[in-house]
Design an enzyme around this catalytic site. Structure first.
Site, PDB file in Angstrom:
ATOM      1  N   TRP A 104       0.826  -1.205   0.000  1.00 30.60           N
ATOM      2  CA  TRP A 104       0.000   0.000   0.000  1.00 30.60           C
ATOM      3  C   TRP A 104       0.868   1.266   0.000  1.00 30.60           C
ATOM      4  O   TRP A 104       1.763   1.411   0.826  1.00 30.60           O
ATOM      5  CB  TRP A 104      -0.897   0.051   1.212  1.00 30.60           C
ATOM      6  N   ASN A 131      -7.166  -1.048  -4.632  1.00 30.73           N
ATOM      7  CA  ASN A 131      -7.253  -2.446  -4.235  1.00 30.73           C
ATOM      8  C   ASN A 131      -8.704  -2.923  -4.306  1.00 30.73           C
ATOM      9  O   ASN A 131      -9.562  -2.436  -3.580  1.00 30.73           O
ATOM     10  CB  ASN A 131      -6.728  -2.625  -2.806  1.00 30.73           C
ATOM     11  N   GLU A 132      -8.962  -3.850  -5.221  1.00 27.55           N
ATOM     12  CA  GLU A 132     -10.246  -4.536  -5.374  1.00 27.55           C
ATOM     13  C   GLU A 132     -11.455  -3.602  -5.509  1.00 27.55           C
ATOM     14  O   GLU A 132     -12.423  -3.679  -4.750  1.00 27.55           O
ATOM     15  CB  GLU A 132     -10.466  -5.509  -4.211  1.00 27.55           C
ATOM     16  N   TYR A 167      -9.549 -16.265  -4.603  1.00 25.95           N
ATOM     17  CA  TYR A 167      -9.906 -16.623  -3.224  1.00 25.95           C
ATOM     18  C   TYR A 167     -11.069 -17.603  -3.209  1.00 25.95           C
ATOM     19  O   TYR A 167     -12.205 -17.248  -2.890  1.00 25.95           O
ATOM     20  CB  TYR A 167     -10.264 -15.371  -2.412  1.00 25.95           C
ATOM     21  N   GLU A 193      -3.345 -11.466  -6.172  1.00 22.66           N
ATOM     22  CA  GLU A 193      -3.505 -12.023  -4.832  1.00 22.66           C
ATOM     23  C   GLU A 193      -4.002 -13.450  -4.975  1.00 22.66           C
ATOM     24  O   GLU A 193      -4.909 -13.716  -5.763  1.00 22.66           O
ATOM     25  CB  GLU A 193      -4.528 -11.246  -3.988  1.00 22.66           C
ATOM     26  N   TRP A 242      -0.584 -13.987  -1.422  1.00 26.08           N
ATOM     27  CA  TRP A 242      -1.127 -13.234  -0.286  1.00 26.08           C
ATOM     28  C   TRP A 242      -1.024 -14.137   0.934  1.00 26.08           C
ATOM     29  O   TRP A 242      -1.721 -15.113   1.020  1.00 26.08           O
ATOM     30  CB  TRP A 242      -2.588 -12.855  -0.530  1.00 26.08           C
TER      31      TRP A 242
END
Length: 425
Positions: A84, A197-198, A278, A318, A360
């Site tokens: 970040w 991010n996302e 994920y 990720e 990740w």
């Protein structure tokens, strides 16, 4: 004996001499069609995420963990870290309020960038968060409300012109590193800028709101910094523009969150595609036999689309599995990581768009209190350490091939291909 000479003698391949590689300047990562290149050499990515590096670098008591992590990552051949470059209005905030910065925190980010270069690790720097961690779009909306704006949703971040101007004013790109005296936008240590991010915009399932935001911000980032690559930070869900592909999504909700993988990545200024993996939060939290086939089909669909529709590299930004999942065991995690790596290698050996992955997440010892369940500590995970090292070695072999045109232009079967999956490589 040096790794490059060993590879040359073992395979009889035209790889770069060690002296050539060491003499190469530390130059920007660029792209050539659907692959990354550095100094006109292929650059396939084996990397990792550690999002909290800037915050750890603020404190002298934890700053050493940044160096420790980079050293450990480098020892297993990892070459890219995603982290970040934001902390909006929170504890240890980089941006205390719109365009107001804490210089000590900025110096900590300077340290992360300079330290990464020491270990020959490049950085993907994300500029804000869809989620509330480290501020993100919710903090921008709070700032807007404090300024008297009539805002009703966190998704107003994407559409309100004032909040868009706040985002544009986040001046990381023009920062001059106090340790290296190099402006971030000129620093080859930075691999790419990530818009967010996302990102999701659930208030507009059509995808138009997020699409317009991406179109504006990608071009804006490029107007300030045309040298670096730009990516969006998407999870990779298929949306309304490709209903024939929503079958690859992990669930029906995924097509209603305002993202649209192919449409979003056709935007001017976006250089490569980003996808996350994920299975344990998208399909079922419990470890299941269904996770591995999903990962294979999810990855292959995006690799194919990056080749056939986008003409760009794709990075799986990720991926991982949580030790907190019901039914978790370490052998499943080994299988999951190996599956991701092998799927990428299948693309790599054909010169396809599968250009890398970022685990990740990687942790040094002693940072356990930050663990979200996904942390991998190499010293405590010898099997994962070995899997990562093997993947790094295989990708280094591809990255050391001298002739781009020879490797991917000719159709002759390459002696390297027969050796790709041998564990003694």
């Amino acid at each position: 004996m040096s790794k490059t000479f060993y590879l040359k003698n073992y395979f009889g391949l035209p790889v770069c001499e060690l002296g050539e590689m060491e003499a190469d300047a530390w130059t920007m990562v660029q792209k050539n069609g659907n692959q990354f290149v550095v100094n006109d050499q292929p650059f396939y990515v084996n990397g990792f995420n550690t999002y909290w590096l800037m915050v750890f670098a603020v404190d002298q008591s934890t700053r050493g963990k940044v160096s420790e992590l980079f050293q450990q990552a480098s020892s297993v051949g990892l070459t890219v870290c995603r982290t970040w470059a934001f902390n909006d209005g929170q504890w240890r905030a980089l941006q205390k309020s719109p365009s107001v910065y804490d210089e000590e925190v900025f110096k900590a980010l300077d340290f992360v960038v300079s330290e990464a270069k020491k270990y020959k690790i490049r950085l993907i720097l994300s500029l804000t968060n869809n989620w509330e961690g480290y501020g993100g779009k919710a903090q921008y909306v709070k700032w807007g409300k404090a300024a008297g704006l009539n805002l009703t949703s966190d998704d107003d971040f994407f559409s309100h012109p004032t909040l868009r101007s706040y985002y544009k004013a986040h001046t990381v790109l023009n920062r001059v590193n106090t340790l290296t005296n190099v402006t971030y936008k000129d620093d080859p240590t930075i691999f790419a800028w990530e818009l967010m991010n996302e990102p999701r915009c659930v208030s507009d399932p059509s995808g138009d709101t997020l699409q317009e935001w991406i179109e504006e911000m990608a071009v804006y980032i490029k107007s300030i910094d045309p040298k670096h690559l730009v990516e969006i930070g998407l999870e990779g869900f298929y949306g309304p523009s490709t209903l024939n592909k929503v079958q690859f999504n992990p669930n029906t909700y995924a097509q209603q969150v305002g993202t649209d993988f192919i449409r979003n990545h056709q935007v001017l200024g976006v250089d490569f595609a980003s996808v996350h993996i994920y299975a344990d939060s998208w399909i079922s939290q419990s470890i299941s036999d269904a996770h591995i086939p999903f990962i294979k089909s999810w990855m292959q669909a995006h690799i194919d689309d990056a080749e056939n529709f986008l003409g760009m590299p794709v990075v799986f930004g990720e991926f991982g599995v949580s030790t907190k999942d019901p039914g978790y065991n370490s052998s499943f995690r080994d299988t999951l990581i190996s599956t991701v790596y092998k799927t990428l290698l299948d693309s790599t050996k054909k010169g396809g768009s599968g250009s890398g992955s970022l685990l990740w997440q990687l942790f040094p010892e002693g940072a356990d209190y930050m663990d979200d369940g996904y942390a991998v500590i190499l010293s405590k995970s010898p099997s994962i350490s070995n899997i990562i090292s093997l993947q790094s070695t295989r990708l280094t072999t591809f990255n050391s091939l001298c002739s781009w045109k020879c490797r991917w232009g000719c159709k002759k079967k390459h002696p390297l291909e027969a050796s790709l999956y041998h564990d003694d490589l």
